[in-house]
Design a protein around this motif. Structure first.
Motif, PDB file in Angstrom:
ATOM      1  N   UNK A 138      11.236  16.021   1.284  1.00  0.00           N
ATOM      2  CA  UNK A 138      10.403  15.318   2.264  1.00  0.00           C
ATOM      3  C   UNK A 138      10.760  15.809   3.661  1.00  0.00           C
ATOM      4  N   UNK A 139       9.749  16.208   4.448  1.00  0.00           N
ATOM      5  CA  UNK A 139       9.969  16.671   5.821  1.00  0.00           C
ATOM      6  C   UNK A 139       9.323  15.738   6.823  1.00  0.00           C
ATOM      7  N   UNK A 145       0.831  -1.213   0.000  1.00  0.00           N
ATOM      8  CA  UNK A 145       0.000   0.000   0.000  1.00  0.00           C
ATOM      9  C   UNK A 145       0.867   1.265   0.000  1.00  0.00           C
ATOM     10  N   UNK A 146       2.010   1.202   0.709  1.00  0.00           N
ATOM     11  CA  UNK A 146       2.841   2.404   0.858  1.00  0.00           C
ATOM     12  C   UNK A 146       3.354   2.899  -0.489  1.00  0.00           C
ATOM     13  N   UNK A 147       3.751   1.971  -1.360  1.00  0.00           N
ATOM     14  CA  UNK A 147       4.269   2.411  -2.659  1.00  0.00           C
ATOM     15  C   UNK A 147       3.147   3.014  -3.504  1.00  0.00           C
ATOM     16  N   UNK A 148       1.923   2.515  -3.341  1.00  0.00           N
ATOM     17  CA  UNK A 148       0.771   3.117  -4.039  1.00  0.00           C
ATOM     18  C   UNK A 148       0.571   4.557  -3.567  1.00  0.00           C
ATOM     19  N   UNK A 149       0.676   4.770  -2.239  1.00  0.00           N
ATOM     20  CA  UNK A 149       0.524   6.135  -1.714  1.00  0.00           C
ATOM     21  C   UNK A 149       1.665   7.028  -2.202  1.00  0.00           C
ATOM     22  N   UNK A 150       2.860   6.433  -2.392  1.00  0.00           N
ATOM     23  CA  UNK A 150       3.995   7.215  -2.896  1.00  0.00           C
ATOM     24  C   UNK A 150       3.725   7.719  -4.308  1.00  0.00           C
ATOM     25  N   UNK A 151       3.096   6.881  -5.132  1.00  0.00           N
ATOM     26  CA  UNK A 151       2.748   7.299  -6.499  1.00  0.00           C
ATOM     27  C   UNK A 151       1.753   8.465  -6.444  1.00  0.00           C
ATOM     28  N   UNK A 152       0.760   8.363  -5.541  1.00  0.00           N
ATOM     29  CA  UNK A 152      -0.233   9.443  -5.404  1.00  0.00           C
ATOM     30  C   UNK A 152       0.432  10.736  -4.926  1.00  0.00           C
ATOM     31  N   UNK A 153       1.352  10.617  -3.965  1.00  0.00           N
ATOM     32  CA  UNK A 153       2.074  11.807  -3.466  1.00  0.00           C
ATOM     33  C   UNK A 153       2.928  12.417  -4.581  1.00  0.00           C
ATOM     34  N   UNK A 154       3.547  11.573  -5.385  1.00  0.00           N
ATOM     35  CA  UNK A 154       4.337  12.058  -6.525  1.00  0.00           C
ATOM     36  C   UNK A 154       3.452  12.862  -7.478  1.00  0.00           C
ATOM     37  N   UNK A 155       2.229  12.335  -7.740  1.00  0.00           N
ATOM     38  CA  UNK A 155       1.309  13.023  -8.660  1.00  0.00           C
ATOM     39  C   UNK A 155       0.923  14.402  -8.132  1.00  0.00           C
ATOM     40  N   UNK A 156       0.657  14.503  -6.828  1.00  0.00           N
ATOM     41  CA  UNK A 156       0.217  15.799  -6.283  1.00  0.00           C
ATOM     42  C   UNK A 156       1.343  16.824  -6.331  1.00  0.00           C
ATOM     43  N   UNK A 157       2.603  16.379  -6.078  1.00  0.00           N
ATOM     44  CA  UNK A 157       3.742  17.310  -6.129  1.00  0.00           C
ATOM     45  C   UNK A 157       3.999  17.763  -7.563  1.00  0.00           C
ATOM     46  N   UNK A 158       3.948  16.818  -8.491  1.00  0.00           N
ATOM     47  CA  UNK A 158       4.164  17.176  -9.904  1.00  0.00           C
ATOM     48  C   UNK A 158       3.077  18.133 -10.422  1.00  0.00           C
ATOM     49  N   UNK A 159       1.896  18.098  -9.777  1.00  0.00           N
ATOM     50  CA  UNK A 159       0.804  19.003 -10.175  1.00  0.00           C
ATOM     51  C   UNK A 159       0.911  20.365  -9.476  1.00  0.00           C
ATOM     52  N   UNK A 201       6.478  17.206   0.644  1.00  0.00           N
ATOM     53  CA  UNK A 201       5.732  16.134   1.311  1.00  0.00           C
ATOM     54  C   UNK A 201       6.144  16.105   2.773  1.00  0.00           C
ATOM     55  N   UNK A 202       5.171  16.177   3.679  1.00  0.00           N
ATOM     56  CA  UNK A 202       5.482  16.088   5.110  1.00  0.00           C
ATOM     57  C   UNK A 202       4.896  14.798   5.660  1.00  0.00           C
ATOM     58  N   UNK A 203       5.701  14.116   6.471  1.00  0.00           N
ATOM     59  CA  UNK A 203       5.276  12.858   7.078  1.00  0.00           C
ATOM     60  C   UNK A 203       5.296  13.058   8.584  1.00  0.00           C
ATOM     61  N   UNK A 204       4.219  12.667   9.253  1.00  0.00           N
ATOM     62  CA  UNK A 204       4.181  12.900  10.697  1.00  0.00           C
ATOM     63  C   UNK A 204       3.101  12.113  11.397  1.00  0.00           C
ATOM     64  N   UNK A 205       3.063  12.301  12.702  1.00  0.00           N
ATOM     65  CA  UNK A 205       2.040  11.691  13.548  1.00  0.00           C
ATOM     66  C   UNK A 205       0.904  12.694  13.711  1.00  0.00           C
ATOM     67  N   UNK A 206       0.130  12.562  14.799  1.00  0.00           N
ATOM     68  CA  UNK A 206      -0.963  13.513  15.045  1.00  0.00           C
ATOM     69  C   UNK A 206      -0.435  14.939  15.227  1.00  0.00           C
ATOM     70  N   UNK A 217       0.629  15.301   2.428  1.00  0.00           N
ATOM     71  CA  UNK A 217       0.848  14.994   3.846  1.00  0.00           C
ATOM     72  C   UNK A 217       0.530  13.527   4.079  1.00  0.00           C
ATOM     73  N   UNK A 218       1.383  12.841   4.832  1.00  0.00           N
ATOM     74  CA  UNK A 218       1.161  11.442   5.205  1.00  0.00           C
ATOM     75  C   UNK A 218       1.137  11.364   6.724  1.00  0.00           C
ATOM     76  N   UNK A 219      -0.034  11.005   7.301  1.00  0.00           N
ATOM     77  CA  UNK A 219      -0.174  10.913   8.761  1.00  0.00           C
ATOM     78  C   UNK A 219      -0.188   9.447   9.165  1.00  0.00           C
TER      79      UNK A 219
END
Length: 683
Positions: free
Chosen positions: A338-339, A292-306, A364-369, A311-313
């Motif tokens: 990536x932050x 699943x994580x690599x699928x989310x990476x593709x989606x994150x790539x698409x949003x940055x390229x656009x 792209x920022x990755x974090x908890x709550x 954000x990944x929580x």
């Protein structure tokens, strides 16, 4: 008089005092309508049964004639009353405990009706309740409803008040479903169904009433989802990402492994959503290790390229740090920044990250709550991804969504559940599922052993170590607890170091500092330690391909889905992996859970069995996930009805006349009362 039963306070009923009203309010009953809709969760069966039809241990109601004088025996504070009763020509013994006052009423030749537990061998009935027909036995021959009560509210009082409410206001019970649905599914009218649920004459009547109310409950739930979608998707409300398909294909082709067909299908579904000017709200569910994580990476790539930020929580700092490292490495060749934002960052580092986010320097920022705190501001948030989505409350996900202008939302869970249940639990979401293993992965072999076999388990660890492989050893607690007799991580770590001094053994638990956790996990990932003793902080997402053995101590204390999550930490390469569950199966459902784990490693099947053993509320954590608590419907049994209700609701809300015709005013009034049409997202 008002015709809205929900507008009539429950205090209007005679005998409902201020105290009783308060106790009813605590049960969610504030109006006459609430009281009438407060359904029994089971029935006490007082129908007379023939003795030849019953089995030993059954609870039965019988009618007979008193055939001997009653005798009273006392043992300390316990009084035991016995007499002989003739039932269907058979002489049986009737026993009452602590009912000495009945002795004088048990007259020879008197008719009596008794309800209790039947002992076949002794021909003895232990009586819980008894009545005399010459006094007009009120319960004999009936099915009596049993309600959830609390405080000073008794079953008898609740039955009486609901009975009074039905007598006084029953004629005003409205019909919510249109005639076309009643006819299509052969359902009885609502008033009749409500009456029968509270006062069933027989089992068939009760079943008909339940079928009607199950459909209504599930239909109204689905109607809310479909009406929200129909009302709020008339106008574009989200971001239309200008996705460059060639760039996406090149990014996927450059990945260090080939995607499965299931992953490619899900990426196509996400791409379709992100291109449209409507806010995506998609649930991605898949078994542990399904990618699943690599699928989310593709989606994150698409949003940055656009031109947007992502954000990944995630639920834990360890997982956030791991994702930050792996995604940082993946995106580095593309110049994507990536932050990381977690609660343990120093004030200075946190301020730097917040400033970079606001200025758009972090893509792209990755974090908890920590991501949902007030001072976290994005320059242009386009996509929100939540990992292990059931671990975040509805409000937490909503806050993150509101940090952008209706960004696309992708929620991921490794707790796979049947699609119909996913639709229900996760509200207004489209559901994507990955049910395919990455290529080259072997099924994990699972064994269940008792504590006495620890020496053999240690031998297993040594054999894997000789092959150059590593072991996770999981404990439920960090330190000793007087309440729970379970092995704890700190003691186990010390014992294993004594038993296997030749192996490097690490320790990881939730009370360590972030730096200590990083060091322990880093040493294990790098192969510096062979065995990692840990609490469940490694349950989600931690990835060590060389780990081939997962051992879980006191496995009976974990839920099935949690055990499956833990098992998923191994088997993440082409090496054969194993899971050993050390368990005492005497706990409730313990044996069934261990058998389920050794029978299958299919997460969907594991989740189904977990739901059967624990029920949806406990499985999802009702308060956190927003799983609806239905009054009549059972999500495990009523899947087919849920699917039908969803189709009916979708068909109805798609019709223009649904929003204008007087024939649907009752349903529109219901939606207004539920505030579905006020524009807040259903989650």
């Amino acid at each position: 008089m008002t015709t809205d039963l929900f507008a009539i306070p429950v205090e209007k009923l005679r005998g409902v005092s201020t105290q009783k009203a308060g106790e009813l309010h605590a049960l969610g009953i504030s109006s006459v309508g609430d009281l009438i809709d407060y359904y029994p969760f089971r029935y006490e069966d007082y129908r007379i049964r023939a003795l030849h039809e019953v089995k030993d241990g059954d609870k039965i109601t019988v009618q007979g004639t008193i055939s001997s004088a009653a005798s009273l025996q006392r043992y300390g504070r316990t009084a035991r009353l016995l007499c002989r009763v003739t039932v269907e020509g058979l002489l049986i013994t009737a026993v009452w405990f602590n009912r000495a006052f009945l002795k004088d009423q048990l007259e020879l030749g008197r008719e009596i009706t008794m309800t209790g537990k039947w002992d076949q061998r002794r021909r003895q009935l232990t009586v819980a309740e008894s009545e005399f027909p010459d006094r007009g036995g009120a319960k004999t021959g009936t099915l009596q409803p049993v309600y959830s009560v609390g405080g000073s509210l008794t079953q008898a009082w609740m039955r009486k008040k609901i009975d009074e409410a039905l007598n006084q206001y029953g004629a005003m019970i409205p019909e919510l479903l249109p005639a076309e649905l009643l006819n299509r599914h052969g359902l009885i009218p609502r008033r009749e169904a409500v009456m029968r649920l509270h006062r069933p004459e027989n089992t068939k009547e009760g079943q008909e009433a339940r079928r009607r109310m199950v459909y209504e409950e599930l239909f109204l739930f689905e109607l809310k989802l479909q009406a929200y979608r129909a009302a709020n998707r008339k106008q574009p409300d989200g971001i239309a990402h200008p996705v460059n398909s060639e760039e996406v294909r090149a990014f996927v082709a450059a990945l260090p492994f080939e995607l499965t067909d299931a992953q490619k299908q899900v990426i196509n579904e996400i791409t379709y959503d992100m291109k449209r000017p409507y806010s995506m709200n998609r649930l991605l569910q898949g078994d542990v290790g399904s990618g699943k994580t690599v699928v989310s990476a593709v989606a994150l790539y698409m949003t940055v390229r656009a031109g947007y930020q992502g954000a990944l929580m995630v639920p834990t700092e360890i997982l956030a740090e791991q994702h930050a490292r792996s995604l940082g490495k993946l995106f580095e060749p593309y110049g994507i920044q990536v932050g990381l934002l977690t609660g343990s960052l120093t004030d200075r580092k946190r301020k730097d990250v917040l400033a970079a986010l606001q200025m758009g320097l972090i893509d792209i920022v990755i974090g908890t709550h920590a991501l949902i705190q007030d001072d976290v501001v994005f320059r242009r948030l386009g996509l929100v991804v939540t990992d292990e989505q059931h671990r975040f409350g509805v409000n937490q996900r909503s806050i993150l969504r509101k940090k952008g202008l209706n960004p696309d939302v992708l929620s991921m869970t490794a707790t796979p559940i049947p699609r119909t249940l996913a639709i229900t639990v996760f509200g207004d979401m489209d559901v994507s599922t990955i049910q395919e293993r990455p290529k080259g992965r072997k099924p994990i072999k699972t064994y269940w052993v008792k504590h006495e076999m620890m020496d053999r388990v240690l031998g297993f660890i040594r054999r894997e170590a000789e092959l150059g492989h590593q072991t996770f050893f999981i404990c439920p607690l960090i330190e000793e607890s007087e309440k729970l007799d379970v092995q704890n991580a700190i003691d186990l770590h010390a014992e294993l170091r004594l038993a296997m001094p030749e192996l490097a053994i690490g320790l990881l638990h939730g009370r360590m500092t972030p730096a200590e956790k990083d060091e322990a996990m880093g040493d294990f990932a790098a192969g510096k330690t062979t065995v990692l003793v840990s609490t469940t902080v490694i349950e989600v997402g931690v990835d060590v391909p060389n780990a081939t053995l997962m051992i879980v101590m006191d496995a009976e204390r974990f839920g099935l889905s949690q055990l499956h999550q833990l098992r998923g930490r191994v088997g993440r390469s082409d090496l054969q992996s194993y899971c050993v569950l050390i368990a005492d199966p005497k706990t409730e459902n313990g044996q069934e859970r261990m058998k389920a784990m050794t029978d299958t490693d299919d997460g969907f099947e594991i989740a189904r069995r977990d739901l059967e053993l624990r029920g949806p509320g406990e499985f999802f954590g009702t308060k956190q996930s927003g799983v609806p608590e239905f009054k009549v419907a059972n999500l495990m049994e009523d899947f087919a009805v849920l699917e039908q209700a969803r189709d009916d609701a979708a068909e109805l809300t798609a019709r223009p006349e649904f929003w204008t015709s007087p024939g649907y005013e009752g349903l529109r009034s219901y939606l207004r009362r539920e505030t579905t049409l006020e524009g807040e997202p259903l989650d």
